[in-house]
Design a protein around this motif. Structure first.
Motif, PDB file in Angstrom:
ATOM      1  N   ARG A  96       1.619   5.007   8.969  1.00  0.00           N
ATOM      2  CA  ARG A  96       3.066   5.055   8.750  1.00  0.00           C
ATOM      3  C   ARG A  96       3.559   6.480   8.448  1.00  0.00           C
ATOM      4  O   ARG A  96       4.739   6.766   8.580  1.00  0.00           O
ATOM      5  CB  ARG A  96       3.460   4.161   7.566  1.00  0.00           C
ATOM      6  CG  ARG A  96       3.053   2.723   7.737  1.00  0.00           C
ATOM      7  CD  ARG A  96       4.012   1.998   8.637  1.00  0.00           C
ATOM      8  NE  ARG A  96       3.591   0.627   8.817  1.00  0.00           N
ATOM      9  CZ  ARG A  96       4.374  -0.326   9.255  1.00  0.00           C
ATOM     10  NH1 ARG A  96       5.623  -0.058   9.566  1.00  0.00           N
ATOM     11  NH2 ARG A  96       3.931  -1.543   9.406  1.00  0.00           N
ATOM     12  N   THR A 122      -1.379   2.748   5.572  1.00  0.00           N
ATOM     13  CA  THR A 122      -0.439   3.737   5.042  1.00  0.00           C
ATOM     14  C   THR A 122      -0.460   4.985   5.900  1.00  0.00           C
ATOM     15  O   THR A 122       0.583   5.564   6.222  1.00  0.00           O
ATOM     16  CB  THR A 122      -0.830   4.101   3.589  1.00  0.00           C
ATOM     17  OG1 THR A 122      -0.849   2.920   2.825  1.00  0.00           O
ATOM     18  CG2 THR A 122       0.119   5.099   2.986  1.00  0.00           C
ATOM     19  N   SER A 130       0.830  -1.206   0.000  1.00  0.00           N
ATOM     20  CA  SER A 130       0.000   0.000   0.000  1.00  0.00           C
ATOM     21  C   SER A 130       0.868   1.262   0.000  1.00  0.00           C
ATOM     22  O   SER A 130       0.592   2.230  -0.709  1.00  0.00           O
ATOM     23  CB  SER A 130      -0.913  -0.033   1.228  1.00  0.00           C
ATOM     24  OG  SER A 130      -1.563   1.182   1.380  1.00  0.00           O
ATOM     25  N   LEU A 131       1.950   1.230   0.797  1.00  0.00           N
ATOM     26  CA  LEU A 131       2.854   2.378   0.860  1.00  0.00           C
ATOM     27  C   LEU A 131       3.544   2.597  -0.485  1.00  0.00           C
ATOM     28  O   LEU A 131       3.732   3.727  -0.925  1.00  0.00           O
ATOM     29  CB  LEU A 131       3.893   2.160   1.971  1.00  0.00           C
ATOM     30  CG  LEU A 131       3.353   2.319   3.392  1.00  0.00           C
ATOM     31  CD1 LEU A 131       4.264   1.623   4.406  1.00  0.00           C
ATOM     32  CD2 LEU A 131       3.206   3.779   3.763  1.00  0.00           C
ATOM     33  N   ARG A 139       2.400   1.797  -3.464  1.00  0.00           N
ATOM     34  CA  ARG A 139       1.414   2.345  -4.393  1.00  0.00           C
ATOM     35  C   ARG A 139       1.158   3.822  -4.093  1.00  0.00           C
ATOM     36  O   ARG A 139       1.106   4.665  -4.984  1.00  0.00           O
ATOM     37  CB  ARG A 139       0.106   1.552  -4.289  1.00  0.00           C
ATOM     38  CG  ARG A 139      -0.877   1.861  -5.405  1.00  0.00           C
ATOM     39  CD  ARG A 139      -2.141   1.027  -5.283  1.00  0.00           C
ATOM     40  NE  ARG A 139      -1.878  -0.388  -5.075  1.00  0.00           N
ATOM     41  CZ  ARG A 139      -2.109  -1.047  -3.928  1.00  0.00           C
ATOM     42  NH1 ARG A 139      -2.630  -0.412  -2.901  1.00  0.00           N
ATOM     43  NH2 ARG A 139      -1.853  -2.329  -3.825  1.00  0.00           N
ATOM     44  N   PHE A 140       1.027   4.129  -2.814  1.00  0.00           N
ATOM     45  CA  PHE A 140       0.752   5.511  -2.408  1.00  0.00           C
ATOM     46  C   PHE A 140       1.905   6.446  -2.815  1.00  0.00           C
ATOM     47  O   PHE A 140       1.680   7.537  -3.352  1.00  0.00           O
ATOM     48  CB  PHE A 140       0.531   5.560  -0.889  1.00  0.00           C
ATOM     49  CG  PHE A 140      -0.155   6.800  -0.420  1.00  0.00           C
ATOM     50  CD1 PHE A 140      -1.545   6.899  -0.421  1.00  0.00           C
ATOM     51  CD2 PHE A 140       0.576   7.895   0.016  1.00  0.00           C
ATOM     52  CE1 PHE A 140      -2.176   8.051   0.000  1.00  0.00           C
ATOM     53  CE2 PHE A 140      -0.060   9.052   0.434  1.00  0.00           C
ATOM     54  CZ  PHE A 140      -1.436   9.125   0.439  1.00  0.00           C
ATOM     55  N   ARG A 190      -8.341   0.231   2.447  1.00  0.00           N
ATOM     56  CA  ARG A 190      -7.163  -0.342   1.805  1.00  0.00           C
ATOM     57  C   ARG A 190      -5.877   0.403   2.198  1.00  0.00           C
ATOM     58  O   ARG A 190      -4.814  -0.173   2.310  1.00  0.00           O
ATOM     59  CB  ARG A 190      -7.388  -0.244   0.291  1.00  0.00           C
ATOM     60  CG  ARG A 190      -6.452  -1.042  -0.540  1.00  0.00           C
ATOM     61  CD  ARG A 190      -6.846  -0.875  -1.989  1.00  0.00           C
ATOM     62  NE  ARG A 190      -5.992  -1.638  -2.858  1.00  0.00           N
ATOM     63  CZ  ARG A 190      -5.904  -1.428  -4.160  1.00  0.00           C
ATOM     64  NH1 ARG A 190      -6.630  -0.491  -4.731  1.00  0.00           N
ATOM     65  NH2 ARG A 190      -5.115  -2.164  -4.913  1.00  0.00           N
ATOM     66  N   HIS A 191      -6.013   1.745   2.354  1.00  0.00           N
ATOM     67  CA  HIS A 191      -4.822   2.559   2.609  1.00  0.00           C
ATOM     68  C   HIS A 191      -4.689   3.005   4.060  1.00  0.00           C
ATOM     69  O   HIS A 191      -3.802   3.793   4.371  1.00  0.00           O
ATOM     70  CB  HIS A 191      -4.844   3.803   1.718  1.00  0.00           C
ATOM     71  CG  HIS A 191      -4.653   3.504   0.269  1.00  0.00           C
ATOM     72  ND1 HIS A 191      -3.495   2.940  -0.219  1.00  0.00           N
ATOM     73  CD2 HIS A 191      -5.472   3.676  -0.792  1.00  0.00           C
ATOM     74  CE1 HIS A 191      -3.616   2.790  -1.526  1.00  0.00           C
ATOM     75  NE2 HIS A 191      -4.805   3.214  -1.899  1.00  0.00           N
TER      76      HIS A 191
END
Lengths: 153, 145
Positions: free
Chosen positions: B48, B45, A49-50, A52-53, B41-42
């Motif tokens: 982090r 993220t 996910s990181l 992709r982000f 989904r994110h």
């Protein structure tokens, strides 16, 4: 003796776009760098996910911001009453912007290629290259801010 | 004397602008967290990115005001009583309060596993508008002679 600090009013809009674009560019490269570096440090499912982000941030935020910053820079230079092409700080700014653009494009391509090739896993070699280039870009942008503010001659 | 004064002004301007870039970078991280939290989904993220934002925001905002005030005191053309400088300080305080609340909210989510603040996106938009108005104020310097 004081320095002339007030610029012609007609310079304000291009300067606003130049500085605003530069701030958006630095912020988006930093967001991408933090996301990719955090993805590098972890092996859990969040890494994908990181990755992709970070890749999407470079593509959809950093690249458009670069164009706003760069086009506005040329707009301001076109308003200078005297030729400034040979001034050191203009050369430094152009070098940082143009070399930075090459690195930004490479970082964006490799990071997005890494997402496309393996969307569900951690960073991999390609995305790590993207992460490393993002860190180099931030150092280059600090140099550019130094050149633009101190205007060494 | 001229050279050393010029050097002092340039160095302060570099430090002030770099601090402002750090503030905007932290605001970018705040916005990225808010956007990431909108989808399941994110959401990992978002957690982090929070530590970096929590470090950059206070450092950037504190140094921006310190070097900004120093710059105003250093140069005889500026005064802390100028309307555009007072406006910038008021806007900085508003931005600081919004950023502080966002940072605290994200810290709660990270450490205690609390749910995302539903007002986070609105606060992020308010922070971006505040920072944009500060930038316009810094460049147009309304009322400066």
């Amino acid at each position: 003796m004081t320095v002339l600090l007030i610029r012609p009013d007609s310079w304000n809009l291009p300067l606003l776009l130049h500085v605003g674009g530069a701030m958006a560019l630095v912020a988006s490269v930093m967001v991408a760098a933090v996301a990719l570096l955090q993805g590098w440090r972890t092996s859990d499912p969040a890494a994908a996910s990181l990755k992709r982000f970070g890749a999407r941030t470079l593509l959809y935020a950093a690249i458009p911001s670069y164009f706003v910053m760069r086009i506005a820079a040329e707009w301001i230079l076109s308003k200078e009453p005297k030729p400034v092409e040979n001034l050191t700080w203009v050369g430094d700014g152009r070098l940082a912007a143009d070399a930075g653009f090459v690195l930004l494009v490479i970082a964006t391509i490799v990071a997005n290629l890494a997402v496309r090739r393996d969307p569900e896993s951690g960073l991999g070699k390609l995305a790590k290259v993207g992460a490393s280039l993002s860190v180099v870009l931030i150092a280059l942008y600090v140099f550019a801010v130094w050149a633009m503010t101190t205007k060494p001659s | 004397m001229y050279r050393s004064r010029r050097m002092g002004y340039s160095t302060l301007l570099f430090l002030h602008v770099t601090s402002a870039f750090t503030m905007v970078t932290a605001a970018g991280l705040f916005l990225a967290i808010a956007l990431a939290q909108r989808s399941e989904r994110h959401s990992a993220t978002a957690l982090r990115l929070a530590p970096a934002a929590a470090v950059l925001w206070p450092i950037g905002s504190l140094l921006a005001i310190v070097f900004g005030v120093w710059l105003a005191l250093h140069d005889s053309q500026y005064s802390l009583g100028d309307g555009w400088i007072i406006a910038a300080i008021v806007l900085w305080a508003i931005g600081g309060a919004i950023g502080g609340r966002l940072g605290a909210g994200y810290r709660r989510v990270t450490s205690a596993g609390a749910g995302a603040d539903p007002s986070a996106l609105a606060l992020n938009l308010a922070l971006i508008v505040t920072l944009l108005v500060i930038l316009i104020d810094m460049i147009y310097k309304p009322g400066a002679s």
